[in-house]
Design a protein around this motif. Structure first.
Motif, PDB file in Angstrom:
ATOM      1  N   LYS A   1       0.828  -1.196   0.000  1.00 52.84           N
ATOM      2  CA  LYS A   1       0.000   0.000   0.000  1.00 52.84           C
ATOM      3  C   LYS A   1       0.871   1.258   0.000  1.00 52.84           C
ATOM      4  CE  LYS A   1      -2.691   0.890   3.544  1.00 52.84           C
ATOM      5  NZ  LYS A   1      -3.758   0.861   4.524  1.00 52.84           N
ATOM      6  N   SER A   2       1.941   1.258   0.796  1.00 51.49           N
ATOM      7  CA  SER A   2       2.821   2.423   0.814  1.00 51.49           C
ATOM      8  C   SER A   2       3.571   2.551  -0.510  1.00 51.49           C
ATOM      9  CB  SER A   2       3.797   2.344   1.985  1.00 51.49           C
ATOM     10  OG  SER A   2       4.652   1.231   1.832  1.00 51.49           O
ATOM     11  N   LEU A   3       3.900   1.430  -1.138  1.00 53.56           N
ATOM     12  CA  LEU A   3       4.562   1.472  -2.447  1.00 53.56           C
ATOM     13  C   LEU A   3       3.626   2.061  -3.501  1.00 53.56           C
ATOM     14  CD1 LEU A   3       7.037   0.669  -4.174  1.00 53.56           C
ATOM     15  CD2 LEU A   3       5.879  -1.489  -4.596  1.00 53.56           C
TER      16      LEU A   3
ATOM     17  N   ALA B   1       2.068   6.689  -6.848  1.00 54.85           N
ATOM     18  CA  ALA B   1       1.107   7.740  -7.202  1.00 54.85           C
ATOM     19  C   ALA B   1       1.742   9.113  -7.071  1.00 54.85           C
ATOM     20  CB  ALA B   1      -0.133   7.633  -6.319  1.00 54.85           C
ATOM     21  N   VAL B   2       2.533   9.312  -6.018  1.00 53.89           N
ATOM     22  CA  VAL B   2       3.200  10.601  -5.832  1.00 53.89           C
ATOM     23  C   VAL B   2       4.185  10.850  -6.962  1.00 53.89           C
ATOM     24  CG1 VAL B   2       4.853  11.813  -4.356  1.00 53.89           C
ATOM     25  CG2 VAL B   2       2.882  10.708  -3.346  1.00 53.89           C
ATOM     26  N   VAL B   3       4.976   9.825  -7.309  1.00 58.58           N
ATOM     27  CA  VAL B   3       5.969   9.980  -8.373  1.00 58.58           C
ATOM     28  C   VAL B   3       5.283  10.221  -9.711  1.00 58.58           C
ATOM     29  CG1 VAL B   3       7.759   8.757  -9.664  1.00 58.58           C
ATOM     30  CG2 VAL B   3       7.757   8.688  -7.185  1.00 58.58           C
ATOM     31  N   ARG B   4       4.238   9.462  -9.991  1.00 56.63           N
ATOM     32  CA  ARG B   4       3.517   9.661 -11.251  1.00 56.63           C
ATOM     33  C   ARG B   4       2.871  11.041 -11.304  1.00 56.63           C
ATOM     34  NH1 ARG B   4       0.928   3.672 -11.461  1.00 56.63           N
ATOM     35  NH2 ARG B   4       2.779   2.626 -12.252  1.00 56.63           N
TER      36      ARG B   4
ATOM     37  N   VAL C   1       3.546  13.801 -14.149  1.00 54.95           N
ATOM     38  CA  VAL C   1       2.455  14.415 -14.923  1.00 54.95           C
ATOM     39  C   VAL C   1       2.511  15.933 -14.801  1.00 54.95           C
ATOM     40  CG1 VAL C   1      -0.061  14.671 -14.999  1.00 54.95           C
ATOM     41  CG2 VAL C   1       0.956  12.405 -14.879  1.00 54.95           C
ATOM     42  N   ARG C   2       2.790  16.435 -13.594  1.00 58.42           N
ATOM     43  CA  ARG C   2       2.893  17.888 -13.431  1.00 58.42           C
ATOM     44  C   ARG C   2       4.055  18.446 -14.241  1.00 58.42           C
ATOM     45  NH1 ARG C   2       1.259  16.530  -8.252  1.00 58.42           N
ATOM     46  NH2 ARG C   2       3.392  16.409  -7.461  1.00 58.42           N
ATOM     47  N   ARG C   3       5.179  17.724 -14.276  1.00 58.20           N
ATOM     48  CA  ARG C   3       6.325  18.174 -15.068  1.00 58.20           C
ATOM     49  C   ARG C   3       5.974  18.180 -16.559  1.00 58.20           C
ATOM     50  NH1 ARG C   3      10.207  14.170 -14.514  1.00 58.20           N
ATOM     51  NH2 ARG C   3       9.754  13.472 -16.608  1.00 58.20           N
TER      52      ARG C   3
END
Length: 135
Positions: A84-86, A91-94, A98-100
């Motif tokens: 779950k933490s992975l 999700a944070v990295v993706r 996406v923001r970049r």
């Protein structure tokens, strides 16, 4: 009296084996299906499977099975928590990726808009120059 950490497991094992009967039962379940369990007075559990065979389990065996099932549950919960933490980390990295990408796309769109304004301005200036020259 406090037991040291080294001797703790040995003392528990001695107490368990002291209370166990001299003959040890081997449990074989053919289909791993248990329909009912009955407990007898000597601390053993009678188990019947769907073929009608009866097997006896001592208290120590039942305790070992219970401990193993609880430990497997603990390992499963720990693995699920790590997974779950992975997933959250992914999700944070993706989201950052996406923001970049959105920032880069927006920058390119602004550059294209500036280029379009420059081209239109040159077209207007060239039309004005042609009118001035022709008059």
């Amino acid at each position: 009296m406090r037991m040291s950490k080294k001797n703790w497991f040995g003392n528990i094992r001695k107490k368990l084996f002291r209370s166990s009967p001299p003959n040890k039962n081997i449990i074989v379940l053919h289909n791993n299906t248990i329909t009912n369990r009955t407990s007898s007075a000597n601390g053993r559990s009678s188990t019947k499977n769907n073929k009608g065979y009866t097997y006896f389990m001592s208290k120590e065996d039942m305790a070992a099975i219970t401990i193993q099932s609880h430990f497997r549950g603990h390992l499963a919960r720990r693995a699920f928590k790590a997974l779950k933490s992975l997933v959250r980390l992914q999700a944070v990295v993706r989201g950052a990726c996406v923001r970049r990408q959105a920032r880069i796309a927006l920058h390119c769109m602004h550059a294209l808009a500036r280029l379009q304004v420059t081209v239109r301005a040159r077209q207007l200036l060239s039309k004005c120059n042609d009118r001035v020259v022709n008059h």
